[in-house]
Design an enzyme around this catalytic site. Sequence first.
Site, PDB file in Angstrom:
ATOM      1  N   GLU A 177     -80.804  24.367  -3.531  1.00 21.37           N
ATOM      2  CA  GLU A 177     -80.298  25.036  -4.836  1.00 21.37           C
ATOM      3  C   GLU A 177     -80.646  23.951  -5.846  1.00 21.37           C
ATOM      4  OE1 GLU A 177     -76.140  24.797  -3.763  1.00 21.37           O
ATOM      5  OE2 GLU A 177     -76.494  26.478  -2.135  1.00 21.37           O
ATOM      6  N   SER A 230     -76.818  29.799  -0.665  1.00 23.18           N
ATOM      7  CA  SER A 230     -76.592  30.407   0.665  1.00 23.18           C
ATOM      8  C   SER A 230     -77.025  29.374   1.380  1.00 23.18           C
ATOM      9  CB  SER A 230     -77.579  31.472   0.783  1.00 23.18           C
ATOM     10  OG  SER A 230     -77.257  32.493  -0.170  1.00 23.18           O
ATOM     11  N   GLU A 231     -75.910  28.467   1.659  1.00 29.03           N
ATOM     12  CA  GLU A 231     -76.206  27.356   2.554  1.00 29.03           C
ATOM     13  C   GLU A 231     -76.585  27.633   4.104  1.00 29.03           C
ATOM     14  OE1 GLU A 231     -74.036  27.230   0.118  1.00 29.03           O
ATOM     15  OE2 GLU A 231     -74.404  25.571  -1.186  1.00 29.03           O
ATOM     16  N   ALA A 270     -72.500  16.719   0.842  1.00 29.98           N
ATOM     17  CA  ALA A 270     -72.210  16.797   2.034  1.00 29.98           C
ATOM     18  C   ALA A 270     -71.164  17.772   2.355  1.00 29.98           C
ATOM     19  CB  ALA A 270     -71.996  15.518   2.537  1.00 29.98           C
ATOM     20  N   ASP A 271     -69.870  17.767   1.317  1.00 27.21           N
ATOM     21  CA  ASP A 271     -68.930  18.568   1.637  1.00 27.21           C
ATOM     22  C   ASP A 271     -69.245  20.122   1.657  1.00 27.21           C
ATOM     23  OD1 ASP A 271     -66.405  16.720   0.098  1.00 27.21           O
ATOM     24  OD2 ASP A 271     -68.540  16.522  -0.645  1.00 27.21           O
ATOM     25  N   HIS A 325     -65.252  17.163  -3.408  1.00 21.55           N
ATOM     26  CA  HIS A 325     -66.565  16.757  -3.967  1.00 21.55           C
ATOM     27  C   HIS A 325     -66.571  15.178  -3.557  1.00 21.55           C
ATOM     28  CE1 HIS A 325     -67.490  20.287  -5.741  1.00 21.55           C
ATOM     29  NE2 HIS A 325     -68.732  20.001  -6.401  1.00 21.55           N
TER      30      HIS A 325
END
Lengths: 315, 315, 347, 347
Positions: D29, D58-59, D83-84, D128
């Site tokens: 992203e 869209s991870e 990372a979250d 976060h």
Amino acid sequence: MSERRLADLLAMWRIRAFEEKVRDLRAEGAIVGSVHLCVGQEAIPVGACDALEPRDALFATYRGHGWALARGVPAEPLFAELLGRACGVNGGRGGSAYFTAAEYGFHGENSIVGAGAPIACGAALAGRHDGSDRVAVSVFGDGAMNQGAVHEAMNFAAAFSLPVVFVCENNRYSELTPIAGMVRDPRLSGRAAAYGMPGHRVDGNDAEAVRFHVRDAVEAAREGGGPTLLECMTERLVGHYIGDAETYREPGELDRIRRREPIARLREGLLADGVPAAGIDAVERRARAETDAAATAALAAPLANPATAREHLYA
Amino acid sequence: MSERRLADLLAMWRIRAFEEKVRDLRAEGAIVGSVHLCVGQEAIPVGACDALEPRDALFATYRGHGWALARGVPAEPLFAELLGRACGVNGGRGGSAYFTAAEYGFHGENSIVGAGAPIACGAALAGRHDGSDRVAVSVFGDGAMNQGAVHEAMNFAAAFSLPVVFVCENNRYSELTPIAGMVRDPRLSGRAAAYGMPGHRVDGNDAEAVRFHVRDAVEAAREGGGPTLLECMTERLVGHYIGDAETYREPGELDRIRRREPIARLREGLLADGVPAAGIDAVERRARAETDAAATAALAAPLANPATAREHLYA
Amino acid sequence: MPELSYGEAVNAALHRLMEELPQTLVYGEDVGVPGGVFGVTRGLRGRYGERVFDTPISESAILGSAVGAAMFGRRPIVEIMWADFSLVALDQIVNQAANVRYVSGGRLSAPLTIRTQQGNAPGACAQHSQCLEALFLHVPGLRVCMPSTPQDAYDLLVTAVHCDDPVLVIENRTLYFGGKEPVQTGGPVRPMGGARTRRPGSDVTVVTWGAMTGQVLAAAGALAGDGIEAEVLETPWLNPFDTEAVLGSVRRTGRLAVVHEANVTGGFGAEVVARVTGSGAPLLAPPIRIGTPDVRLPAAPSLARSLVPDAARIEQEVRALVGKPPAQAGAGQQAAGQGAAGREAWR
Amino acid sequence: MPELSYGEAVNAALHRLMEELPQTLVYGEDVGVPGGVFGVTRGLRGRYGERVFDTPISESAILGSAVGAAMFGRRPIVEIMWADFSLVALDQIVNQAANVRYVSGGRLSAPLTIRTQQGNAPGACAQHSQCLEALFLHVPGLRVCMPSTPQDAYDLLVTAVHCDDPVLVIENRTLYFGGKEPVQTGGPVRPMGGARTRRPGSDVTVVTWGAMTGQVLAAAGALAGDGIEAEVLETPWLNPFDTEAVLGSVRRTGRLAVVHEANVTGGFGAEVVARVTGSGAPLLAPPIRIGTPDVRLPAAPSLARSLVPDAARIEQEVRALVGKPPAQAGAGQQAAGQGAAGREAWR
Ligand SMILES: Cc1ncc(C[n+]2csc(CCOP(=O)(O)OP(=O)(O)O)c2C)c(N)n1
Ligand SMILES: Cc1ncc(C[n+]2csc(CCOP(=O)(O)OP(=O)(O)O)c2C)c(N)n1
Ligand SMILES: [Mg+2]
Ligand SMILES: [Mg+2]
């Protein structure tokens, strides 16, 4: 008629004055961390919240200051939250991107893209069992339409005809990336058909248009008609977050945006209808005065107390 | 013409004979663990794989025995895999729900619903950079259409015009639950429009129809037209997994299904076209004989060696 | 007291909870009309109608809606069929459910219960075999328990649903259809936490949870034959974890072994060892951890059997810890190989 | 040698990798045209065109497509912004990427590199701020590293992308814009693993990684003023983890403290303590773990500061471990409160 539009103007000015004050406090360093302003998008929360009842549930995103204000949360505890004060709506625990004020029917921002949509389905599901006839509103951006959780939530709500109104704030950008390049068909409201629910594109810079469509969707939801997707077209007058260099803007883009932004547009409309400029400008002054007072009061409040930092993890 | 249909019949019989043998071996306890058979759905892999080239990528689900066979993986190493033999396609590591045979262009089953769809996008993406002109086929069921990963994959493939063919095997059930109650609009191919890609409902019990649509989608994908969604309508003649009591079936449902299942249908068609019954029945006998021989050979092979159980975790 | 299998005990607890807490909802994939792929939710849909339903294959929607419903006064009991599947929607558990109470300063809460089951079973592949409790135990704001007996399967679920915070109840499919035992149903709601001394002993403390408890008890029985008295401490509640109970036992025995099915590195056994050694409790020997070596789980039973700890390997490793030689060489040797394998797993 | 900040070093490594490995792709992203929200991928899109691109939010598609592209010969370097956010798509890392090589018996592999960054920063909310390395370190089949210096930011990424297995490179946004240091670019690809003795000492071994390394070094400096010599061992590679290096140091100092930003319970510090105590290395005092207490991270800096370990608290806890009183009370007392808080965190 012009009463309501003046009320819309005041509500929008309250949001803009709040956001501009936040920008200043962030610049001074009184507020720290990343902040997402909704300057230019005020008509959506103002029009939508006007169509909701206290019992209804509202789930916004990190760009949710305007939604909290439109839902009736006072500016002072919101400033206090952004300033890490003990009297903030979350006692300083939520911050700009994650505050909640359930007592005002504001069930919170969420800083995970799309995560609020399934949660809103649950609020609607609860309403089916607690007899409250609650409608849940789930707010997210254009980019969130590509997140799996939003897809699952839309199908879940549609399959079970849950009373949910999905409000997509399409400001044409997902952070620093134009949504146009991230989807094949930029008309996101068209995706509603995939779930068998109605979908509409709405002028998101016109509080009146937003109010009409949200009211209609809420009515349908309450009558058991299930969910609706409303794609509210709007534009940010500011960066994605404070500090965004906005290098992605085309030349002259901001000028074009300023011409159609909701407050300027409503002001022109009112003038055209013969509302005196003095009365209109008084609205801005009033909003700014209230906002400055709220900020001043919040700044004077004590910081959150570290001794309480580990409370309320569990019941 | 009837040559190709006889070839389809043989390919379908090879799958059915394999699955029926697996069912017997599972009943005897030679195969352990949960096994998902594709009896009744054979026309889809047979028709689809006939439209693929060796360089193409294929990602199936746990219900993938038929896809592996149709792609050309010999029955013996597949039986060996199911039987935990060292000579299984994965040396016994994958089992019924998770085997791969990349050397045959079969890039694997996957036992996480929907997880193969994004992976297929990656195979297609790689093809854009390695000059192979590869097309990737992603197979999943009707229920998988409600999984977030599948949504993200379809949008990702469409936005970037990746050469992917999404094959949805709609057998009307997601495990023990009818898909009809889990979506508002049961016409899943209609969801393709949400992503701006073509979508078609296909007679999944007719290998010829499947071949036609997959070939067409593959051609479009190779020419840069991007992805297509094919909803192949079919039905399981068996339970979701071996041991499924199938309490969810309506009275007479299985009889109805048997009348339209692909092998019986093709047999009738061939007879109607004057193909002698003897020739048709010989096909079944041949498939069963080959299959039994493969199973026997696999049963005679040594089990996977525990001393190797920790090899190949890392390079 | 009714004689119930582990699976029947879960079902009995669900029936009780639906009766005594009108706010409860039960939903998930195939849990309604079909009664669950393991039959554990049988009879609920017919009896409680709309409060029990099947869902699309949408774990984010299942978990997220449970968070939302819980925020609004419901007590959803949702099922994630396999713990492995929670990984497609972990955000809703970690970033959403676990934050509700804390971030709202206690003004909101999310009393949902997530029922799932995990672990290896013959023939299961790497995507259906993981033991993931350590992931959830690293997340403040969640409660986690792992019943291994029919009585605990009943009691822990009742306690979980009455808890005002998100709770994960991690069951095990290899136990659902195990032997029936008398189960006290309808008793008072037990408090969260606490450990069970499943077998008293003086030579070594063996801490374990979940399905491994059975293997550990078998090993302890065999060790007793050689005069090694292992104290078996089962901790069905992992959050809250009864550190004091473990310390109390270790202070008596002077030796510690932690046994779990999850792979060793980063498993919760490390936490138990760190708490015990960090407490300064005197130890006669270095503490050991027995778990699956750090690999993926292969489907072939011949391979998986050599990796997942069993009574023979546990007996061998604990015997080595206590330092008494085995009575007859045979068993010792056979297990020695696996023992070595296990010990070197994290090196 | 060019003088580079941590973020510039990552950027330099990416440029090098795009040049020397034609199979590399960089996407995620905002990483393409915008050059990343932290500017770390600047200049890549313009230079390498199609091999660098922006993606939808869209991870699962980002990570899944990276697994697929890697299976087909590419070396994707994908970014998960925080990372979250990996928690919305953890399945693709744990159930997919980690299984490819093992389940195929080595016939397939998934050499993808996942760049992400984690940790708390002033004002960041609970969604976060998490440090999630322990989750990934419990997953066999993944490699994990956490650079804290510009040189390591460069070297570890180069090694990760050359690695034939899935690697997570966990960066830290509070370091990106830190001071510039001379960074040797273009050198040979370093082997994976190994620890760094960032400061030699004889009284206590302090093991740490990531951004905490700076706090630990500051604390060690202060302790030296009181004659306490702490050996600071940084382990930028957590999988593979250099257990021998830790044992070697502990055998010399006889004391162990592990410091990480992640919350204590279930953190990787437990694994380090369990390996050291399990080895039987003689210790003069019980090992300690210093980390964030087991809570969610509040956004208000006044609250977060009291939770995340800092040099003052580390100094105080290590001083208590070594057992020498502070020179002057002030600092000691001030830190004492936090120390107490930290120690009781897991009780
Ligand atoms: C799951 C997840 N992925 C990525 C992010 C980082 N992120 C925060 S806002 C944002 C853009 C969202 O765009 P859009 O949905 O259009 O909302 P907008 O910010 O324009 O209001 C991204 C990618 C996140 N917070 N969560
Ligand atoms: C993410 C995930 N959720 C749930 C499951 C359990 N599960 C396995 S198969 C299946 C049903 C899938 O139905 P469908 O997609 O229609 O495929 P079919 O089995 O009918 O071929 C479910 C729910 C899983 N494997 N993965
Ligand atoms: Mg947007
Ligand atoms: Mg199906």
